[in-house]
Design an enzyme around this catalytic site. Structure first.
Site, PDB file in Angstrom:
ATOM      1  N   LYS A 116       0.815  -1.217   0.000  1.00 43.60           N
ATOM      2  CA  LYS A 116       0.000   0.000   0.000  1.00 43.60           C
ATOM      3  C   LYS A 116       0.853   1.274   0.000  1.00 43.60           C
ATOM      4  CE  LYS A 116      -3.672  -2.197   2.741  1.00 43.60           C
ATOM      5  NZ  LYS A 116      -4.635  -2.679   1.764  1.00 43.60           N
ATOM      6  N   LYS A 158      -2.376   1.161   9.064  1.00 43.48           N
ATOM      7  CA  LYS A 158      -2.597   0.032   8.137  1.00 43.48           C
ATOM      8  C   LYS A 158      -1.304  -0.699   7.853  1.00 43.48           C
ATOM      9  CE  LYS A 158      -6.174   1.820   5.034  1.00 43.48           C
ATOM     10  NZ  LYS A 158      -6.448   2.229   3.636  1.00 43.48           N
ATOM     11  N   GLY A 164      -7.744  -7.937   3.096  1.00 42.35           N
ATOM     12  CA  GLY A 164      -8.828  -8.584   3.837  1.00 42.35           C
ATOM     13  C   GLY A 164      -9.111  -7.935   5.179  1.00 42.35           C
ATOM     14  N   HIS A 208     -16.921   3.323   0.726  1.00 41.49           N
ATOM     15  CA  HIS A 208     -15.953   2.619  -0.108  1.00 41.49           C
ATOM     16  C   HIS A 208     -16.565   2.512  -1.507  1.00 41.49           C
ATOM     17  CE1 HIS A 208     -13.133  -0.956  -0.919  1.00 41.49           C
ATOM     18  NE2 HIS A 208     -13.930  -0.890  -1.982  1.00 41.49           N
ATOM     19  N   HIS A 234     -14.274  -3.993   8.276  1.00 41.52           N
ATOM     20  CA  HIS A 234     -13.545  -3.700   7.037  1.00 41.52           C
ATOM     21  C   HIS A 234     -13.673  -4.800   5.995  1.00 41.52           C
ATOM     22  CE1 HIS A 234     -11.965  -0.436   9.357  1.00 41.52           C
ATOM     23  NE2 HIS A 234     -11.309  -1.236  10.173  1.00 41.52           N
ATOM     24  N   GLU A 274      -9.545   0.951  -5.588  1.00 38.94           N
ATOM     25  CA  GLU A 274     -10.430   1.247  -4.465  1.00 38.94           C
ATOM     26  C   GLU A 274     -10.215   2.667  -3.955  1.00 38.94           C
ATOM     27  OE1 GLU A 274     -11.204  -3.160  -2.554  1.00 38.94           O
ATOM     28  OE2 GLU A 274      -9.742  -1.892  -1.531  1.00 38.94           O
ATOM     29  N   ARG A 296      -6.566  -8.173  -9.615  1.00 39.71           N
ATOM     30  CA  ARG A 296      -7.203  -9.477  -9.856  1.00 39.71           C
ATOM     31  C   ARG A 296      -8.691  -9.265 -10.103  1.00 39.71           C
ATOM     32  NH1 ARG A 296      -9.941  -9.560  -4.975  1.00 39.71           N
ATOM     33  NH2 ARG A 296      -8.801  -8.694  -3.229  1.00 39.71           N
TER      34      ARG A 296
HETATM   35  P1  ADP Z   1      -7.681  -4.162   2.600  1.00 40.63           P
HETATM   36  O1  ADP Z   1      -6.419  -4.378   1.840  1.00 40.63           O
HETATM   37  O2  ADP Z   1      -7.702  -4.917   3.868  1.00 40.63           O
HETATM   38  O3  ADP Z   1      -8.874  -4.335   1.734  1.00 40.63           O
HETATM   39  P2  ADP Z   1      -8.155  -1.294   2.435  1.00 40.63           P
HETATM   40  O4  ADP Z   1      -7.060  -0.286   2.464  1.00 40.63           O
HETATM   41  O5  ADP Z   1      -8.767  -1.574   1.122  1.00 40.63           O
HETATM   42  O6  ADP Z   1      -7.601  -2.623   3.094  1.00 40.63           O
HETATM   43  O7  ADP Z   1      -9.273  -0.843   3.461  1.00 40.63           O
HETATM   44  C1  ADP Z   1     -10.312  -1.688   3.841  1.00 40.63           C
HETATM   45  C2  ADP Z   1     -11.477  -0.880   4.389  1.00 40.63           C
HETATM   46  O8  ADP Z   1     -11.094  -0.069   5.508  1.00 40.63           O
HETATM   47  C3  ADP Z   1     -12.070   0.109   3.416  1.00 40.63           C
HETATM   48  O9  ADP Z   1     -12.987  -0.499   2.558  1.00 40.63           O
HETATM   49  C4  ADP Z   1     -12.728   1.116   4.345  1.00 40.63           C
HETATM   50  O10 ADP Z   1     -13.941   0.633   4.837  1.00 40.63           O
HETATM   51  C5  ADP Z   1     -11.764   1.183   5.493  1.00 40.63           C
HETATM   52  N1  ADP Z   1     -10.785   2.280   5.303  1.00 40.63           N
HETATM   53  C6  ADP Z   1      -9.597   2.159   4.702  1.00 40.63           C
HETATM   54  N2  ADP Z   1      -8.946   3.335   4.694  1.00 40.63           N
HETATM   55  C7  ADP Z   1      -9.744   4.224   5.298  1.00 40.63           C
HETATM   56  C8  ADP Z   1      -9.630   5.623   5.622  1.00 40.63           C
HETATM   57  N3  ADP Z   1      -8.538   6.318   5.354  1.00 40.63           N
HETATM   58  N4  ADP Z   1     -10.666   6.219   6.263  1.00 40.63           N
HETATM   59  C9  ADP Z   1     -11.755   5.515   6.600  1.00 40.63           C
HETATM   60  N5  ADP Z   1     -11.917   4.205   6.340  1.00 40.63           N
HETATM   61  C10 ADP Z   1     -10.927   3.550   5.691  1.00 40.63           C
HETATM   62  P1  ADP Z   2     -10.753  -6.973  -0.753  1.00 38.20           P
HETATM   63  O1  ADP Z   2      -9.450  -7.658  -0.931  1.00 38.20           O
HETATM   64  O2  ADP Z   2     -10.649  -5.512  -0.923  1.00 38.20           O
HETATM   65  O3  ADP Z   2     -11.511  -7.395   0.461  1.00 38.20           O
HETATM   66  P2  ADP Z   2     -12.526  -8.731  -2.120  1.00 38.20           P
HETATM   67  O4  ADP Z   2     -13.816  -8.462  -1.517  1.00 38.20           O
HETATM   68  O5  ADP Z   2     -12.476  -9.137  -3.545  1.00 38.20           O
HETATM   69  O6  ADP Z   2     -11.609  -7.440  -1.986  1.00 38.20           O
HETATM   70  O7  ADP Z   2     -11.786  -9.764  -1.169  1.00 38.20           O
HETATM   71  C1  ADP Z   2     -11.010 -10.806  -1.532  1.00 38.20           C
HETATM   72  C2  ADP Z   2     -11.563 -11.999  -0.863  1.00 38.20           C
HETATM   73  O8  ADP Z   2     -10.804 -13.109  -1.219  1.00 38.20           O
HETATM   74  C3  ADP Z   2     -11.540 -12.004   0.655  1.00 38.20           C
HETATM   75  O9  ADP Z   2     -12.608 -11.358   1.252  1.00 38.20           O
HETATM   76  C4  ADP Z   2     -11.644 -13.469   0.945  1.00 38.20           C
HETATM   77  O10 ADP Z   2     -12.989 -13.871   1.114  1.00 38.20           O
HETATM   78  C5  ADP Z   2     -11.078 -14.099  -0.300  1.00 38.20           C
HETATM   79  N1  ADP Z   2      -9.863 -14.754   0.027  1.00 38.20           N
HETATM   80  C6  ADP Z   2      -8.701 -14.205   0.375  1.00 38.20           C
HETATM   81  N2  ADP Z   2      -7.786 -15.123   0.608  1.00 38.20           N
HETATM   82  C7  ADP Z   2      -8.400 -16.312   0.412  1.00 38.20           C
HETATM   83  C8  ADP Z   2      -8.000 -17.652   0.497  1.00 38.20           C
HETATM   84  N3  ADP Z   2      -6.762 -17.977   0.863  1.00 38.20           N
HETATM   85  N4  ADP Z   2      -8.890 -18.597   0.218  1.00 38.20           N
HETATM   86  C9  ADP Z   2     -10.129 -18.294  -0.162  1.00 38.20           C
HETATM   87  N5  ADP Z   2     -10.564 -17.059  -0.252  1.00 38.20           N
HETATM   88  C10 ADP Z   2      -9.713 -16.077   0.029  1.00 38.20           C
HETATM   89 MG    MG Z   3      -9.334  -3.279   0.060  1.00 33.60          MG
END
Ligand code: ADP
Ligand code: ADP
Ligand code: MG
Length: 640
Positions: A116, A158, A164, A208, A234, A274, A296
């Site tokens: 990130k 973060k 996830g 989001h 999240h 995102e 992906r």
């Molecule tokens: P991940 O890789 O776990 O998906 P993200 O950076 O995409 O992490 O953040 C996951 C979620 O956390 C976002 O969908 C949002 O709900 C919350 N989030 C992330 N960054 C912020 C922010 N700067 N302010 C408020 N909420 C945030």
């Molecule tokens: P984000 O990464 O921002 O949450 P997605 O909603 O597409 O975006 O999330 C990816 C999803 O992939 C996760 O929520 C989880 O359910 C799934 N995932 C991640 N790692 C694995 C794994 N090892 N096996 C099965 N599913 C997985």
């Molecule tokens: Mg994300």
């Protein structure tokens, strides 16, 4: 074009990819772990190769074994799905070295977006707005704390390697920083083997919103946005497209930013950019910031497919085969509105505890798209994400699509496992959500309401009781001694059934529900029954608030208190032995017959003191559940 494809994944996404690939005439090779030898993705595949143990590290994360499987099967390409190795650049490189096609972006593009902090630095250079914050390499505690002060609280810590929702901590005020940092680092170290963090301004009332993009290595287009604000911890729960309140100007600005991000790294294939969006008021062109890019296919891609009519997997396969982008930006448009709900085997009333076990029944209605990796008879194993399916609705406008989602959820039948259907239904009818007012805090704020357990109504109990009798639809066997009575326990409620000539009185607490047989189906107080499924001693009632009602112990029932006149078979089985004859005087608790069922012998005991009036089945016969076996009469009934 690719003619043989290996799918390096499992569950619904493996099945989803196969559906498109096979429709295009591509031969599909599945890989599976010990736990998945009989899984749906294996059954659907043209060939399947076993790659190791149940734990992901022993199978679906073994890039070497997967590449070896592709080479031995003659597959030319590997689709990684999502999760597992889908965002692993070393895997993409290894596939390339093996002379195979990786259905996804280049390893360099994955690397560029893999962390990130680096991704944010890259986006700043490309002129994409990013969340204000610190994403430097220096990880000194005091420096990070100073940076948090500069950014201004609340802040979000973060993990740079995060995904996830893991390794993320919201810190409200400076006093909480030290502890938040320590726990974010510990979680990141455990989950990603990397404890570096970045600090971001926490956007208040955040939404989001993400853009689906698609590139061919030189050019990229976007396929509009998805709103994924309904999250729990999240993690996305429900998604929709387009985003409520989206304007042409904001969409154009976000789309441009996303396409810029993709082109900045020469992106090829499907990806998602995102953004975190200020949801405190109407959407603004200066009110969204880049969070991360997922290199992906995303879990929630079907909502985009629904509104654009594009099959994203088809595009992935075409671009991976070397074809240019199948469409130009101007050719892509939005038709209607779509929702997706993630159907999980989990108990939302018990802190969303995953529910593993046997799926005894699974059926989806026809008015929705259901992407699933399981069928009735399959197991939800403890090794993987307990997702059962994704329920996707599409309609001409948001209200219609949302109503369609509600109908789709209510029409989905799952038995054997606890699911989150009740929770998803509550969410789908949540006032703010229905009116398009969403932010990532919505679920958390109303969690108690959204997860409260529904108690069965008297009609539900009456229906379950009759269903357990095994007499729904057929009244045979009950004309013998009218009226027949049966009382038994269902969960913590007592239900008394009195079979009369043309109806059944069902006494629940202080109410009597009248059950009438209409065309082979029991109706209750003039209401149609809920669809249901009986499995042993459990009746699952389907609908918007599904519930499983279980008879605590069939044997305790027949011997409990002053029961009815009839000894019914508690479950289907073989009647091993009948130990009494007509006229015998028995006492409550006496053993009357032996039933062999579920590989065990069960004693059927006298529900009360009395005399045997009739025996309706003889030893050696196979009996159904709820059949009247023995009728009792009062000891002094006709005695002279
Ligand atoms: P991940 O890789 O776990 O998906 P993200 O950076 O995409 O992490 O953040 C996951 C979620 O956390 C976002 O969908 C949002 O709900 C919350 N989030 C992330 N960054 C912020 C922010 N700067 N302010 C408020 N909420 C945030
Ligand atoms: P984000 O990464 O921002 O949450 P997605 O909603 O597409 O975006 O999330 C990816 C999803 O992939 C996760 O929520 C989880 O359910 C799934 N995932 C991640 N790692 C694995 C794994 N090892 N096996 C099965 N599913 C997985
Ligand atoms: Mg994300």
């Amino acid at each position: 074009m690719i003619s043989k494809l290996l799918i390096a994944n499992r569950g619904e996404i493996a099945c989803r990819i196969m559906a498109t690939a096979q429709a295009r005439g591509i031969t599909c090779v599945a890989v599976c772990s010990d736990a998945d030898r009989q899984a749906r993705h294996v059954r659907l595949a043209d060939e399947a190769i076993h790659i190791g143990g149940a734990a992901p590290a022993d199978s679906y994360l073994r890039g070497d074994a997967i590449i070896a499987a592709a080479l031995s099967s003659g597959a030319e390409a590997i689709h990684p799905g999502y999760g597992f190795l889908s965002e692993n650049p070393d895997f993409a490189d290894a596939i390339d070295k093996a002379g195979l096609i990786f259905v996804g972006p280049s390893a360099d593009a994955i690397r560029a977006m893999g962390f990130k902090d680096r991704a944010k630095a890259l986006m700043i250079k490309a002129g994409v707005p990013v969340v204000p914050g610190y994403h430097g390499a220096d990880q000194d505690d005091a420096l990070l704390s100073d940076e948090a002060d500069k950014i201004g609280y609340p802040v979000l810590i973060k993990a740079v390697a995060g995904g996830g929702g893991k390794g993320m901590r919201l810190v409200q005020a400076p006093q909480g920083f030290k502890e938040g940092l320590a726990s974010a680092r510990a979680e990141a170290r455990a989950a990603f083997g990397n404890d570096a963090v970045l600090i971001e301004k926490f956007i208040t009332a955040p939404r989001h919103i993400e853009m689906q993009i698609f590139g061919d290595g030189t050019r990229a287009v976007h396929l509009f946005e998805r709103d994924c604000s309904l999250q729990r911890r999240h993690q996305k729960v429900m998604e929709e497209a387009p985003a409520p309140g989206m304007t042409d100007a904001v969409r154009a600005a976000m789309g441009q930013a996303a396409v810029t991000a993709a082109q900045a790294i020469g992106y090829s294939g499907a990806g998602t950019v995102e953004f975190i969006v200020d949801g405190s008021g109407p959407l603004r062109t200066d009110g969204f910031w880049f969070m991360e890019m997922n290199t992906r296919l995303q879990v929630e891609h079907p909502v985009t497919e629904a509104i654009t009519g594009v099959d994203l997997v088809d595009w992935q396969l075409r671009v991976a085969s070397g074809e240019p982008l199948p469409a130009e930006q101007k050719d892509i448009s939005i038709q209607g509105h779509a929702f997706e709900a993630r159907l999980y085997a989990e108990d939302t009333t018990q802190g969303f505890l995953p529910a593993i076990g046997h799926l005894s029944h699974l059926r989806f209605p026809t008015n929705i798209r259901a992407d699933t990796g399981v069928e009735a008879g399959d197991e939800i194993s403890p090794y993987y994400d307990p997702m059962i399916a994704k329920i996707i609705s599409h309609g001409p406008d948001r209200a219609t699509a949302l109503a369609g989602l509600g109908d789709g959820l209510a029409g989905t039948q799952v038995a054997g496992l606890t699911t989150n259907i009740g929770f998803l239904t509550a969410l789908a009818t949540h006032r703010d959500f229905s009116e398009g007012r969403v932010d990532t805090g919505l679920i958390g704020r109303d969690l108690d309401d959204l997860t409260k357990a529904e108690s069965p109504t008297a009609r539900d109990l009456a229906q379950a009781a009759l269903a357990l009798c095994g007499v729904d639809g057929a009244t045979t066997g009950f004309a013998l001694h009218s009226p027949l009575k049966w009382s038994f326990q269902l969960e913590d409620q007592k239900v008394d059934l009195t079979f009369r000539k043309d109806h059944v009185d069902c006494r629940v607490a202080d109410r009597t529900i009248v059950a009438q047989n209409r065309g082979g189906v029991w109706w209750f107080d003039g209401h149609k029954p809920r669809p249901h499924f009986v499995d042993g001693r459990t009746v699952t009632l389907f609908g918007a608030t599904p519930m499983a009602l279980t008879m605590p112990d069939p044997l305790a029932r027949t011997s409990a208190g002053a029961g009815g006149d009839v000894v019914l078979t508690p479950m289907p089985g073989l009647l091993r032995d009948v130990l009494v004859s007509v006229g015998d005087v028995v006492q409550q608790g006496d053993k009357l017959a032996v039933l062999e069922a579920m590989k065990m012998e069960h004693a059927l005991r006298a529900p009360r003191d009395g005399r045997i009036a009739a025996i309706h089945a003889s030893a050696g016969t196979q009996v159904q559940a709820g059949i009247a076996l023995i009728t009792l009469e009062d000891q002094d009934a006709d005695s002279d």
